[in-house]
Design an enzyme around this catalytic site. Structure first.
Site: not given
Lengths: 224, 204, 224, 204
Positions: D105, D108-110
């Site tokens: 991701c 962000c950090s999905c």
């Protein structure tokens, strides 16, 4: 290198903060950094493209959290160590010694060196235009910039890659920074001012009637 | 480097700079008088007053103006300006009633040292460098310069050794002024392109 | 927003640093930030798109110098203050008070709240696909992403703007983050997986045989 | 915010977090047992062991595999997995001898919480997020995974509420193993796509 130094078109940095009656320097150490860097480049301890790439190699958070002369000093320190002019351990030891005894290492003049360096600075020693190779493009020619993402130094900013523009003028033949920053010689190339319409760069987000003019080397460009 | 002294207290860079300076002096690559003299050049000899003289000369001498627009480095050398920090190429770009020029360096902080001296902090910081190419009109409005849409904005992003000087428009009502008086009206900001020159002398 | 959070294709961050046998949390406060944020979103004090944009609004240097739960906490704090749930001065005063007397404000249980929140978390409360509007594109269609640089939140990363791709599949109709992050409602749109050839994104710098698949909302796309 | 507590010492975030927590508790928006129970979920109940069960089931049950590839969220719900942090859409992408999948991701950090738990730090840091889309083969080589050029690399950049789970190839020489034994071979890294599953049980 797609680094945080490549700021064109970035957002979120807020308004421009101006300082009324700003002094030329804000601290004594800034003056010393300026002098060291000018003296080092004048003596060819490193070149201006290595210097710029030295700044680009700073940690991204450090780059954004620090100012101009901290950037300069980061590059000066990195390069003088890499070139073997000083050793990191020497610098660490000397920093600690000065912390313990700030009066150590008083000033030392060298009028001969001073005269030589000041003469060179006044004369200027930046890249000079060379005769060859002959330019491939003429004013008015349509060009397409290359979509390229080199890991090293380049002067083709990210916002202007893969974009159509037109040659505004031919500046002359100049050292290619992409080579010179990495010890691959000067590889001089024709340098052009290229104009881009805002809409070509920023699409619907462009402001009306705004053009950007960029100085780009011939190998950044293809005919369009 | 690599961000290792991000959160060091303020004295740290000063100390490390002095340490490196003292090592270079010992190695014969620097001397205290070199530092003093270089600093004196950038504190006293070069600065916007040089560029202001160039602009004023161009306003009163149309032949000089043509030489300035044709070859900036040669034209400023006529007034004794040049040297390191300006490349060997200076390009003067002329503001007109229909064209406004603005100078930035998005990749670092290139600036025409021989005519403007060292750049102000705002020129070197991310806000100016990021916004000048994307939203120049909005940026200029923040600087107090409202441009009608009929005025084309040209942003010069100095990515090479070429440096740019904006030749501002001569303000109305200055026909009676001599070259030296005109030079006193010309500000650094006007020569970067973030302001106009006005007939009232600027605060210095 | 062209912020430093938009990391795809950036360079200079070095190798990936892995931690062997990494724990789920590295400090007690990280657990509390996780719980606060999950509890706040479950109670709709703000939505996930506002949360993501809250992180994007961090100072760029701060973002890069800090980790995941610091990002989360920055957004949680920003949003709870902006939404009027807590006042900044309250938080400052309470922080100072806890600094002076760490034993103050002991734990307090609330079994009813706990049961309600845990039930909602287990059920999930993320965006659900809706029926309308009908999708404009079908699998295999060629599309061109818009070259757009909005100042606010978007899920079209910079590296994939103005690029040609093909619809891989239709995911369903989902809330548009660009609207939902800014209090402009859900404005649901068809969402697609779009595939891009490496060379289209990175030019000559692309690795061979590499494709990138991105989830993109319909308004990010034009037919090509 | 705006970077104002960049250089605060380590205790500061901990203190401010506790301060905010205590305010939310007073306002009836949080309670100590909520914190404890949420943390317990992410420390004990969800994690790569969930995804490993999904993968092992898909390896031994081809009808389940087809359901997983057709509708990931429904297929993991069959095993009791789901809930916040996974969107309502989970897409399983299958590795084959000619296709390798990798999840990232960039914005962000999905991450697919219901099947993999909370992401490891490296997944959330700039190095991985910046490089996965530009130089996936180089990155995978650093992870110890050398892919021949004949294998196509598919990088899934999770920019929406859709989450991705890599269905790794079942390693050779595992024909004699049951579903539970197979699940013990499946690592988090293999389900992100930065490793292969091997017949030797991984260190946990």
């Amino acid at each position: 290198m797609n680094g945080v130094h490549d700021l064109g078109g970035m957002q979120g940095f807020g308004p421009v903060a101006r300082e009324p009656n700003e002094p030329v320097f804000h601290a004594d150490w800034e003056k010393r950094v300026l002098a060291m860097n000018v003296a080092a480049m004048t003596q060819r301890l490193y070149n201006v493209d290595e210097f710029r790439h030295g700044i680009e190699r700073m940690g991204a958070a450090h780059y954004l959290a620090s100012g101009y002369y901290e950037h300069w000093f980061a590059a000066v320190e990195t390069l003088l160590i890499e070139k073997g002019v000083v050793k990191r351990i020497e610098l660490d030891v000397r920093t600690a010694a000065l912390g313990a005894n700030p009066a150590a290492h008083p000033r030392r003049d060298d009028p001969a060196l001073s005269a030589r360096l000041l003469h060179a600075v006044r004369a200027g020693s930046a890249a000079k235009s060379e005769a060859a190779p002959a330019p491939r493009f003429r004013a008015g020619d349509r060009v397409l910039t290359r979509n390229t993402h080199p890991a090293g130094h380049t002067r083709l900013p990210r916002y202007a890659r893969g974009r159509h523009g037109a040659i505004e003028r031919f500046h002359g033949v100049y050292t290619l920074p992409d080579a010179h920053a990495h010890g691959r010689g000067r590889q001089p190339q024709p340098l052009y001012s290229v104009r881009f319409e805002g809409r070509e760069l920023w699409g619907e987000s462009a402001e009306p009637g705004a053009w950007v003019y960029l100085d780009l080397w011939e190998s950044y460009l293809e005919p369009a | 480097m690599g961000g290792t002294h991000n959160s060091e207290p303020e004295p740290y860079p000063a100390l490390r700079v002095r340490a490196l300076e003292s090592l270079l002096i010992e190695k014969g690559l620097l001397s205290s008088d070199v530092v003093d003299k270089l600093v004196a050049i950038y504190e006293n000899d070069v600065g916007p007053m040089n560029g202001a003289r160039v602009v004023a000369r161009a306003w009163v001498d149309s032949a000089y103006k043509q030489r300035l627009l044709a070859d900036g480095a040669a034209a400023i050398a006529e007034l004794g300006f040049g040297g390191r920090g300006g490349g060997d190429k200076l390009v003067a770009v002329e503001n007109t009633p229909t064209v406004h020029n603005l100078v930035v360096c998005t990749l670092c902080s290139c600036y025409p040292w021989p005519v403007l001296g060292l750049p102000p902090n705002w020129y070197k910081m991310p806000a100016y460098r990021s916004r000048a190419v994307l939203e120049p009109r909005t940026l200029l409005r923040e600087f107090g310069l409202e441009l009608p849409e009929s005025v084309e904005v040209r942003v010069w992003d100095s990515s090479a050794e070429v440096r740019y000087l904006v030749l501002p428009e001569r303000p109305a009502g200055t026909g009676h002024l001599g070259e030296a008086e005109l030079a006193r009206l010309v500000t650094r900001d006007a020569m970067i392109g973030v302001a106009r020159v006005t007939a009232a002398a600027p605060a210095r």
